[in-house]
Design an enzyme around this catalytic site. Sequence first.
Site, PDB file in Angstrom:
ATOM      1  N   PHE A  13      18.695 -14.311  -2.239  1.00 17.94           N
ATOM      2  CA  PHE A  13      19.485 -13.192  -2.770  1.00 17.94           C
ATOM      3  C   PHE A  13      19.873 -12.331  -1.569  1.00 17.94           C
ATOM      4  O   PHE A  13      18.996 -11.747  -0.915  1.00 17.94           O
ATOM      5  CB  PHE A  13      18.590 -12.430  -3.747  1.00 17.94           C
ATOM      6  CG  PHE A  13      19.130 -11.138  -4.286  1.00 17.94           C
ATOM      7  CD1 PHE A  13      19.914 -11.111  -5.437  1.00 17.94           C
ATOM      8  CD2 PHE A  13      18.816  -9.926  -3.673  1.00 17.94           C
ATOM      9  CE1 PHE A  13      20.368  -9.906  -5.964  1.00 17.94           C
ATOM     10  CE2 PHE A  13      19.269  -8.718  -4.192  1.00 17.94           C
ATOM     11  CZ  PHE A  13      20.050  -8.713  -5.342  1.00 17.94           C
TER      12      PHE A  13
ATOM     13  N   LEU B  15      21.756  -9.258  -0.257  1.00 20.30           N
ATOM     14  CA  LEU B  15      22.437  -7.986  -0.479  1.00 20.30           C
ATOM     15  C   LEU B  15      22.408  -7.141   0.799  1.00 20.30           C
ATOM     16  O   LEU B  15      23.427  -6.599   1.228  1.00 20.30           O
ATOM     17  CB  LEU B  15      21.725  -7.244  -1.628  1.00 20.30           C
ATOM     18  CG  LEU B  15      22.316  -5.930  -2.121  1.00 20.30           C
ATOM     19  CD1 LEU B  15      23.703  -6.157  -2.742  1.00 20.30           C
ATOM     20  CD2 LEU B  15      21.403  -5.291  -3.179  1.00 20.30           C
ATOM     21  N   THR B  16      21.238  -7.070   1.448  1.00 21.47           N
ATOM     22  CA  THR B  16      21.033  -6.144   2.573  1.00 21.47           C
ATOM     23  C   THR B  16      21.811  -6.565   3.821  1.00 21.47           C
ATOM     24  O   THR B  16      21.952  -7.756   4.108  1.00 21.47           O
ATOM     25  CB  THR B  16      19.525  -6.080   2.915  1.00 21.47           C
ATOM     26  OG1 THR B  16      18.805  -5.719   1.740  1.00 21.47           O
ATOM     27  CG2 THR B  16      19.239  -5.073   4.014  1.00 21.47           C
TER      28      THR B  16
ATOM     29  N   GLN C  73     -11.911   0.141   3.405  1.00 21.54           N
ATOM     30  CA  GLN C  73     -12.921   1.132   3.839  1.00 21.54           C
ATOM     31  C   GLN C  73     -14.321   0.714   3.372  1.00 21.54           C
ATOM     32  O   GLN C  73     -15.296   0.815   4.112  1.00 21.54           O
ATOM     33  CB  GLN C  73     -12.541   2.509   3.245  1.00 21.54           C
ATOM     34  CG  GLN C  73     -13.391   3.655   3.722  1.00 21.54           C
ATOM     35  CD  GLN C  73     -13.080   4.049   5.161  1.00 21.54           C
ATOM     36  OE1 GLN C  73     -12.103   3.599   5.738  1.00 21.54           O
ATOM     37  NE2 GLN C  73     -13.920   4.864   5.750  1.00 21.54           N
TER      38      GLN C  73
ATOM     39  N   HIS D 113     -15.396  -2.165   2.965  1.00 26.85           N
ATOM     40  CA  HIS D 113     -15.853  -3.302   3.775  1.00 26.85           C
ATOM     41  C   HIS D 113     -16.281  -2.891   5.191  1.00 26.85           C
ATOM     42  O   HIS D 113     -16.697  -3.754   5.973  1.00 26.85           O
ATOM     43  CB  HIS D 113     -14.754  -4.361   3.886  1.00 26.85           C
ATOM     44  CG  HIS D 113     -14.630  -5.251   2.685  1.00 26.85           C
ATOM     45  ND1 HIS D 113     -14.133  -4.815   1.475  1.00 26.85           N
ATOM     46  CD2 HIS D 113     -14.944  -6.559   2.507  1.00 26.85           C
ATOM     47  CE1 HIS D 113     -14.134  -5.813   0.617  1.00 26.85           C
ATOM     48  NE2 HIS D 113     -14.623  -6.884   1.218  1.00 26.85           N
TER      49      HIS D 113
ATOM     50  N   GLU E  24      13.569  -3.928  -2.153  1.00 27.96           N
ATOM     51  CA  GLU E  24      14.145  -3.747  -3.506  1.00 27.96           C
ATOM     52  C   GLU E  24      14.233  -2.277  -3.895  1.00 27.96           C
ATOM     53  O   GLU E  24      14.028  -1.909  -5.048  1.00 27.96           O
ATOM     54  CB  GLU E  24      13.384  -4.589  -4.538  1.00 27.96           C
ATOM     55  CG  GLU E  24      13.468  -6.077  -4.200  1.00 27.96           C
ATOM     56  CD  GLU E  24      13.072  -6.990  -5.314  1.00 27.96           C
ATOM     57  OE1 GLU E  24      13.305  -6.651  -6.477  1.00 27.96           O
ATOM     58  OE2 GLU E  24      12.518  -8.058  -4.996  1.00 27.96           O
TER      59      GLU E  24
ATOM     60  N   SER F 174      10.437   3.629  -1.901  1.00 24.93           N
ATOM     61  CA  SER F 174       9.860   4.649  -2.796  1.00 24.93           C
ATOM     62  C   SER F 174      10.795   5.857  -2.906  1.00 24.93           C
ATOM     63  O   SER F 174      10.924   6.457  -3.984  1.00 24.93           O
ATOM     64  CB  SER F 174       8.502   5.111  -2.253  1.00 24.93           C
ATOM     65  OG  SER F 174       7.548   4.089  -2.405  1.00 24.93           O
TER      66      SER F 174
HETATM   67  C1  LIG Z   1       9.994  -8.771   4.265  1.00 27.38           C
HETATM   68  C2  LIG Z   1      11.328  -8.299   3.745  1.00 27.38           C
HETATM   69  C3  LIG Z   1      11.957  -9.055   2.750  1.00 27.38           C
HETATM   70  C4  LIG Z   1      13.224  -8.655   2.296  1.00 27.38           C
HETATM   71  N1  LIG Z   1      13.896  -9.474   1.395  1.00 27.38           N
HETATM   72  C5  LIG Z   1      15.193  -9.178   1.084  1.00 27.38           C
HETATM   73  C6  LIG Z   1      15.988 -10.112   0.327  1.00 27.38           C
HETATM   74  O1  LIG Z   1      15.528 -11.212  -0.053  1.00 27.38           O
HETATM   75  N2  LIG Z   1      17.271  -9.774   0.045  1.00 27.38           N
HETATM   76  C7  LIG Z   1      17.834  -8.600   0.457  1.00 27.38           C
HETATM   77  O2  LIG Z   1      19.008  -8.373   0.169  1.00 27.38           O
HETATM   78  N3  LIG Z   1      17.107  -7.698   1.176  1.00 27.38           N
HETATM   79  C8  LIG Z   1      15.815  -7.957   1.520  1.00 27.38           C
HETATM   80  N4  LIG Z   1      15.082  -7.086   2.287  1.00 27.38           N
HETATM   81  C9  LIG Z   1      15.691  -5.827   2.736  1.00 27.38           C
HETATM   82  C10 LIG Z   1      15.122  -4.587   2.040  1.00 27.38           C
HETATM   83  O3  LIG Z   1      15.482  -4.598   0.680  1.00 27.38           O
HETATM   84  C11 LIG Z   1      15.617  -3.339   2.799  1.00 27.38           C
HETATM   85  O4  LIG Z   1      14.935  -3.317   4.045  1.00 27.38           O
HETATM   86  C12 LIG Z   1      15.378  -2.061   2.015  1.00 27.38           C
HETATM   87  O5  LIG Z   1      16.249  -1.988   0.908  1.00 27.38           O
HETATM   88  C13 LIG Z   1      15.558  -0.795   2.871  1.00 27.38           C
HETATM   89  O6  LIG Z   1      16.762  -0.817   3.550  1.00 27.38           O
HETATM   90  P1  LIG Z   1      16.783  -0.502   5.127  1.00 27.38           P
HETATM   91  O7  LIG Z   1      15.759  -1.362   5.766  1.00 27.38           O
HETATM   92  O8  LIG Z   1      18.181  -0.650   5.604  1.00 27.38           O
HETATM   93  O9  LIG Z   1      16.322   0.995   5.256  1.00 27.38           O
HETATM   94  P2  LIG Z   1      17.297   2.278   5.304  1.00 27.38           P
HETATM   95  O10 LIG Z   1      18.246   2.212   4.168  1.00 27.38           O
HETATM   96  O11 LIG Z   1      17.873   2.379   6.668  1.00 27.38           O
HETATM   97  O12 LIG Z   1      16.277   3.467   5.072  1.00 27.38           O
HETATM   98  C14 LIG Z   1      15.555   4.106   6.124  1.00 27.38           C
HETATM   99  C15 LIG Z   1      14.676   5.199   5.511  1.00 27.38           C
HETATM  100  O13 LIG Z   1      15.515   6.196   4.896  1.00 27.38           O
HETATM  101  C16 LIG Z   1      15.102   6.371   3.547  1.00 27.38           C
HETATM  102  N5  LIG Z   1      16.267   6.688   2.719  1.00 27.38           N
HETATM  103  C17 LIG Z   1      17.434   6.013   2.630  1.00 27.38           C
HETATM  104  N6  LIG Z   1      18.242   6.597   1.742  1.00 27.38           N
HETATM  105  C18 LIG Z   1      17.579   7.684   1.261  1.00 27.38           C
HETATM  106  C19 LIG Z   1      17.883   8.694   0.314  1.00 27.38           C
HETATM  107  N7  LIG Z   1      19.029   8.706  -0.350  1.00 27.38           N
HETATM  108  N8  LIG Z   1      16.941   9.657   0.069  1.00 27.38           N
HETATM  109  C20 LIG Z   1      15.742   9.655   0.728  1.00 27.38           C
HETATM  110  N9  LIG Z   1      15.406   8.722   1.641  1.00 27.38           N
HETATM  111  C21 LIG Z   1      16.312   7.738   1.888  1.00 27.38           C
HETATM  112  C22 LIG Z   1      14.473   5.044   3.143  1.00 27.38           C
HETATM  113  O14 LIG Z   1      13.603   5.200   2.046  1.00 27.38           O
HETATM  114  C23 LIG Z   1      13.745   4.674   4.417  1.00 27.38           C
HETATM  115  O15 LIG Z   1      12.515   5.365   4.462  1.00 27.38           O
HETATM  116  C24 LIG Z   1      13.814  -7.452   2.769  1.00 27.38           C
HETATM  117  C25 LIG Z   1      13.155  -6.697   3.749  1.00 27.38           C
HETATM  118  C26 LIG Z   1      11.956  -7.133   4.271  1.00 27.38           C
HETATM  119  C27 LIG Z   1      11.342  -6.351   5.410  1.00 27.38           C
END
Ligand SMILES: Cc1cc2nc3c(=O)[nH]c(=O)nc-3n(C[C@H](O)[C@H](O)[C@H](O)COP(=O)(O)OP(=O)(O)OC[C@H]3O[C@@H](n4cnc5c(N)ncnc54)[C@H](O)[C@@H]3O)c2cc1C
Length: 379
Positions: A121, A123-124, A334, A336, A361, A364
Site C-alpha cells: 500500500f 501512500l507516503t 523495568q 525484568h 497509519e 498520535s
Molecule cells: C516501519 C514503517 C512502515 C511504514 N509502512 C508504510 C506503508 O506500508 N505504506 C505507506 O504509505 N506508508 C508507510 N509508512 C509511512 C508512515 O505512515 C509515515 O511515516 C507516517 O504517516 C508519518 O509521516 P512522516 O514520516 O512523513 O512524518 P511527518 O508527517 O513529517 O511528521 C513529523 C512530525 O510532525 C507531526 N505532525 C504532522 N502533522 C501534524 C499536525 N497537523 N499536528 C500535529 N503534529 C503533526 C507528526 O505527528 C510527527 O511527529 C511506514 C513507516 C515506517 C517507519
Amino acid sequence: MSELNDEERMMLEQIGRFAKLELEPYAPSLDEGEETATRHLKSMSALGLMGLNISWDHGGIGLSGIALYEAVELIAGACGSTASMLTAHFLSTDSVEIGGSEEQRERILPLAASGDMLGAFALTEPHAGSNPVDMGTTAVKTERGYHISGTKCFISNAAYADFIIVYAKTAPELGARGISAFLIEPKEVSGIEFGLPERTMGLRGGHVFTVTLDCVVPLSSLMGTEGSGFRTALSVLDNGRIEVAAQATGVAAAALEAAIAYSKERKVGGHPVSDFQGIQWMLADCAVDLSAARALGKSAAGKRGTGKRYSTEAAMAKLFATEAAGRIADKALQIHGGNGYTRDYPLERYVRDLRILRIYEGSSEIQRGLIARSLLRDQ
Ligand SMILES: Cc1cc2nc3c(=O)[nH]c(=O)nc-3n(C[C@H](O)[C@H](O)[C@H](O)COP(=O)(O)OP(=O)(O)OC[C@H]3O[C@@H](n4cnc5c(N)ncnc54)[C@H](O)[C@@H]3O)c2cc1C
C-alpha cells in the site's frame, strides 16, 4: 458488541497455536535481520491468514471485525514483524475490496487471499506523510495508459509485492479530490525501482522500501473513478488503524505475560519481586491499560462491516492502544531489570517493535487532531 461464532473461535484457536509454534520461534532471527517475515508466507497462506479480511465471495475467510482484531493480536504477540507484513497486505486488499472495480476484485482478491499474490500500500512520500494531500506523484492519462511518476517511501512489503496500490494525483489542482488509486503489478511493467530495505529501529523482519516510479500502466489499472482515491485511502486507514491497535495490544499482552512470569521467578533478598508492592502496582497498571485498550479496539472493530462510520472510534482505538502498549512494554522491561535490556529476553524487541505504531497509519498527533475535529463538528 457482537459475539464470535463457533467457526471464528475455532479459527482463532488454530491461529493461536500456529503463532506460538511457527511464528514465535523465528521472531528473534527476523529481528536480527537474518530472515524476513516473507519466510512465513507459505505456511500463513496454507492456513488462510492472507485472506482473513477478504470477503468469502472473493476467496477470503471474511472474519468479522472483532475476530480479525483477535487474529492480528495473536500474530503480533508472537512476531511483530510478521504482523506488520500481514497488515500491510490487508491495507492493499482492503483497497481493492473498497475501491477496486469488480474485474480487479475478481482477479486479484482470490490470489491475494490464497497468498499467491502479496500486496503493498503506497501512500507516503518523502514530502507527504501526515498530510498525503501534499503528494507529488502524478498519473497522466496518455494513449498508452497512465504515465505514473513520483517517489513513495517507507512502503512495507514493496520489493516483494506482486501488486502495489499506488496513490497518485490525476488532477493536482483539485487537492484531495484529484487523488486516484492505481493497482499496479510491478513485475508486469518496467520503470519501477526499489531501494534497499530501510534500517529500522524495530519490526526489522518486516521490510520497508522506497519505490521510484516512472512507468506507464494500463488504463484498467485505475481503481474506481479518477479522484476517488483519497476516499478509498481514508476508509482503508479506518480499518488499518484498528489493526494497528490490535498489533499494539498483541505485543503488549506478550510483554505483560513475560513480566508476570519473570516477577514470580526472580528473587531479590529472598523474595520473588512479585512480592513487592512497587512491582504489583506496575503489573496492575499494565493490566488496566491493556483491558482499556482492548475494549476500545474491539468496540471500533465491532463496527466494521456494519455500514456505520467508525473513523473516530478507529482513531481513538489506535491512539490509546499504541500509547498504552508503549507504557506497558516499558514497565514490563523495568520489571525484568538488567535482563530486560539484553537481547536474551524479548522485552527490548517489544519496546522497539511497538514504537512505530505511534507513527505509522497516522501518528498520535494526527489521531488527536481527527478526534478533536469530530468533537468540534458534532457538538
Ligand atoms: C516501519 C514503517 C512502515 C511504514 N509502512 C508504510 C506503508 O506500508 N505504506 C505507506 O504509505 N506508508 C508507510 N509508512 C509511512 C508512515 O505512515 C509515515 O511515516 C507516517 O504517516 C508519518 O509521516 P512522516 O514520516 O512523513 O512524518 P511527518 O508527517 O513529517 O511528521 C513529523 C512530525 O510532525 C507531526 N505532525 C504532522 N502533522 C501534524 C499536525 N497537523 N499536528 C500535529 N503534529 C503533526 C507528526 O505527528 C510527527 O511527529 C511506514 C513507516 C515506517 C517507519
